[in-house]
Design a protein around this motif. Structure first.
Motif, short mmCIF file in Angstrom:
data_model
loop_
_atom_site.label_atom_id
_atom_site.label_comp_id
_atom_site.label_asym_id
_atom_site.label_seq_id
_atom_site.Cartn_x
_atom_site.Cartn_y
_atom_site.Cartn_z
N PHE A 80 39.35 49.95 46.92
CA PHE A 80 39.55 48.63 46.34
C PHE A 80 40.89 48.66 45.62
O PHE A 80 41.05 49.34 44.60
N ASN A 96 31.76 46.33 47.60
CA ASN A 96 32.51 46.39 46.34
C ASN A 96 32.54 47.83 45.83
O ASN A 96 31.71 48.64 46.24
N PRO A 97 33.44 48.14 44.89
CA PRO A 97 33.39 49.49 44.32
C PRO A 97 32.14 49.70 43.45
O PRO A 97 31.53 48.72 42.99
N GLN A 136 39.38 46.33 35.44
CA GLN A 136 40.48 45.44 35.06
C GLN A 136 40.47 45.17 33.56
O GLN A 136 41.53 45.06 32.93
N SER A 168 39.02 33.83 41.68
CA SER A 168 40.27 34.55 41.95
C SER A 168 41.35 33.61 42.49
O SER A 168 42.50 33.68 42.07
N GLU A 184 40.03 39.16 37.12
CA GLU A 184 39.08 38.76 38.17
C GLU A 184 37.74 39.44 37.98
O GLU A 184 36.88 39.38 38.85
N GLU A 185 37.60 40.17 36.89
CA GLU A 185 36.38 40.94 36.64
C GLU A 185 35.90 40.70 35.21
O GLU A 185 36.67 40.27 34.36
N SER A 202 43.82 40.39 43.53
CA SER A 202 43.40 41.37 44.53
C SER A 202 43.77 40.92 45.93
O SER A 202 43.58 39.75 46.28
N ARG A 230 28.79 39.69 52.66
CA ARG A 230 29.79 38.96 51.90
C ARG A 230 31.03 39.84 51.75
O ARG A 230 30.94 41.00 51.35
N MET A 265 35.49 39.48 50.59
CA MET A 265 36.54 38.61 50.06
C MET A 265 37.17 37.90 51.27
O MET A 265 37.01 38.36 52.41
N HIS A 275 41.68 38.57 48.03
CA HIS A 275 41.74 37.13 47.74
C HIS A 275 43.13 36.56 47.97
O HIS A 275 43.29 35.38 48.23
N PHE A 309 31.56 50.67 40.38
CA PHE A 309 31.48 50.12 39.02
C PHE A 309 31.10 48.64 39.06
O PHE A 309 30.35 48.15 38.23
N ALA A 310 31.62 47.93 40.08
CA ALA A 310 31.37 46.48 40.19
C ALA A 310 29.92 46.23 40.64
O ALA A 310 29.27 45.31 40.13
N TYR A 357 33.01 35.59 44.14
CA TYR A 357 32.39 36.76 43.49
C TYR A 357 31.16 36.35 42.66
O TYR A 357 30.13 37.02 42.68
N GLU A 362 41.01 50.79 42.35
CA GLU A 362 39.83 50.78 41.47
C GLU A 362 38.70 51.63 42.06
O GLU A 362 37.56 51.53 41.62
O1 6CS Z 1 34.51 41.07 45.33
C1 6CS Z 1 35.27 40.43 44.64
O2 6CS Z 1 35.57 39.26 44.88
C2 6CS Z 1 35.84 41.08 43.37
N1 6CS Z 1 35.55 42.47 43.31
C3 6CS Z 1 36.13 43.21 42.40
C4 6CS Z 1 35.70 44.61 42.19
N2 6CS Z 1 37.15 42.79 41.68
C5 6CS Z 1 37.71 41.44 41.80
C6 6CS Z 1 37.24 40.73 43.03
O3 6CS Z 1 37.32 39.38 42.83
#
Ligand code: 6CS
Length: 338
Positions: A232, A207-208, A37, A69, A30-31, A87, A167, A169, A90, A210-211, A190, A144
Motif C-alpha cells: 500500500f 487493505n493493509p 497516516q 479521498s 485519508e485514514e 493514495s 472492493r 480503490m 484513488h 493496520f487498516a 472507504y 504503509e
Molecule cells: O482502501 C482505501 O480506500 C483506503 N485504505 C487505506 C489504508 N488508506 C487510505 C485509502 O483511502
C-alpha cells in the motif's frame, strides 16, 4: 460521517482569509485516528512546529472530518487545505502515471529494498511533472505495508477468486488486476466498506493489516489472506501554488522534515502492522492463509496484463516511470544479494 458542508466551509475560509499565510497549515488524511497516516501527520506536526519556532501551526483533519479521498484531492487542488495524503489507488483516475504504484508484483519481497528505492527514485521528477499539471506538489512517497485480502471464502489460487465481489480503490490498474484474477471488483468509498461487507453487498476487500484492524473488517469476514501481491503506497502532497509561494527556508524546512520522516514511518508501519495482525488473531476467529510462492506465481502471471492497461492510460511518461522503477528495484535487489 463525511461532511460535505465542512469541506465547502473550509474552502471558503481559506480563500477569504488566506490561512496558510497566517501560519496555519491544514493537513487532511485519508485514514482515521491512530492510522499510519495519522501517526505520520502527528510527527510532521511536532517537527514542523518545533523547527518553525511555533510560527507555523499544523492542524490535522482525519478521515471522516472533511470528505472522501477524491474530495480531499479536489480540496487540496483548490487550496482549501495545504497538505494531504493522496493514495495512488484513488489518484490514478486523475493522474494515470501514479497507477504504477498499484501494479501487483512490481515491488521486491524485501521491504527494505522497496524503502531504499522509493526514497531515492529517478521516477520522482517524472511523477512531479504529472502532479504539477494538477496543481499538486509531490513531497514524499511512502509505503504503509503489504496489502492483504479479507474474504468470505478461502482464496489460494485465481480459481478461488472467480466471481468474487471484491472492493478495491478506483484505480483502473487495480480494477483490471482483479478482473484478471477472475474477480468482480466494486469501487465503494472507504467509509462504506464495513457496511458493504456486513450487509453482504460485497464478498471481500483489500487493505493493509493496520487498516483491516482499525476499520473492523476482520469482524465481518471469515478469511484473511496474506498474498504479498502489492504494497500500500501513498503520496504526501501539498497544494502546488502554496508550496511555490513559500519562502526558500520554509521549503528547505519541509524537505528536511519529510526526508527525516521516511525512516520513522517505515519503522512505525512495520511495528504497527505486526501488532495489528496479533490483535486480529486474538480478537477474532478469522482463518489466516499465507500464500506459498507457487500460489503467488499463479497470481503474478495473471496480473501482468494490468501493466499494458497502465501503459495505455499513462502513455510515454508512464512507461518511463515503470521502466525506471523496475530497473531500480532489480538493481537494489541485486546489491542486497551480493
Ligand atoms: O482502501 C482505501 O480506500 C483506503 N485504505 C487505506 C489504508 N488508506 C487510505 C485509502 O483511502
Amino acid at each position: 460521517m463525511l461532511k460535505k458542508a465542512g469541506l465547502i466551509a473550509i474552502i471558503a475560509v481559506a480563500v477569504t482569509t488566506g490561512v496558510a499565510q497566517a501560519g496555519t497549515w491544514r493537513f487532511a488524511l485519508e485514514e482515521i485516528d491512530g492510522s499510519i497516516q495519522d501517526i505520520y501527520a502527528e510527527e510532521f506536526k511536532r517537527r514542523i512546529e518545533e523547527r518553525s519556532g511555533g510560527e507555523v501551526t499544523v492542524e490535522i483533519y482525519p478521515y471522516g472530518t472533511l470528505g472522501t479521498s477524491s474530495q480531499l484531492t479536489e480540496l487540496i487542488r483548490e487550496g482549501g487545505v495545504q497538505f494531504a495524503f493522496a493514495s495512488p489507488g484513488h489518484l490514478a483516475p486523475t493522474i494515470p502515471e501514479v497507477g504504477v504504484f498499484s501494479l501487483h508484483f512490481l515491488f521486491s519481497d524485501d521491504t527494505r529494498v522497496n524503502q531504499r528505492v522509493l526514497g531515492n527514485t529517478r521516477a520522482t521528477a517524472l511523477l512531479q511533472a504529472a502532479y504539477s499539471e494538477q496543481n499538486l506538489q509531490l513531497l514524499s512517497v511512502i509505503s504503509e505495508g503489504w496489502m492483504a485480502w479479507t474474504a468470505n471464502r478461502s482464496i489460494e489460487t485465481p480459481t478461488d477468486m472467480q466471481g468474487l465481489e471484491i472492493r478495491t480503490m478506483p484505480s483502473p490498474v487495480l480494477v483490471e488486476t482483479y478482473r484478471a484474477y477472475g474477480a468482480d471488483p466494486a469501487t465503494l468509498p472507504y467509509a462504506q466498506v464495513y457496511s458493504g461487507l456486513e450487509l453482504e453487498q460485497i464478498d471481500a476487500q483489500v487493505n493493509p493489516l493496520f487498516a483491516i484492524e482499525e476499520m473492523g473488517f476482520h469482524e465481518v469476514q471469515d478469511y484473511l489472506i496474506l498474498a504479498r501481491s502489492a504494497q500500500f503506497i501513498t503520496t504526501l502532497v501539498a497544494n502546488d501554488a502554496f508550496y511555490e509561494d513559500l519562502p526558500e527556508e520554509r521549503q528547505a524546512m519541509l524537505d528536511e522534515v519529510t526526508n527525516g520522516l521516511r525512516r520513522y514511518i517505515f519503522e512505525q508501519q512495520a511495528e504497527i502492522n505486526r501488532r495489528r495482525l496479533e490483535s486480529i488473531k486474538q480478537s477474532s476467529d478469522i482463518k489466516l492463509i499465507r500464500l506459498s510462492d507457487e500460489q503467488r506465481a499463479m497470481f503474478r502471471e495473471r496480473s501482468l496484463v494490468a501493466r499494458d492497461v497502465y501503459i495505455e492510460q499513462a502513455g510515454e511518461r508512464g512507461k518511463q516511470i515503470l521502466n525506471v522503477l523496475d530497473e531500480e528495484l532489480r538493481a537494489a535487489e541485486a546489491t542486497r544479494k551480493r
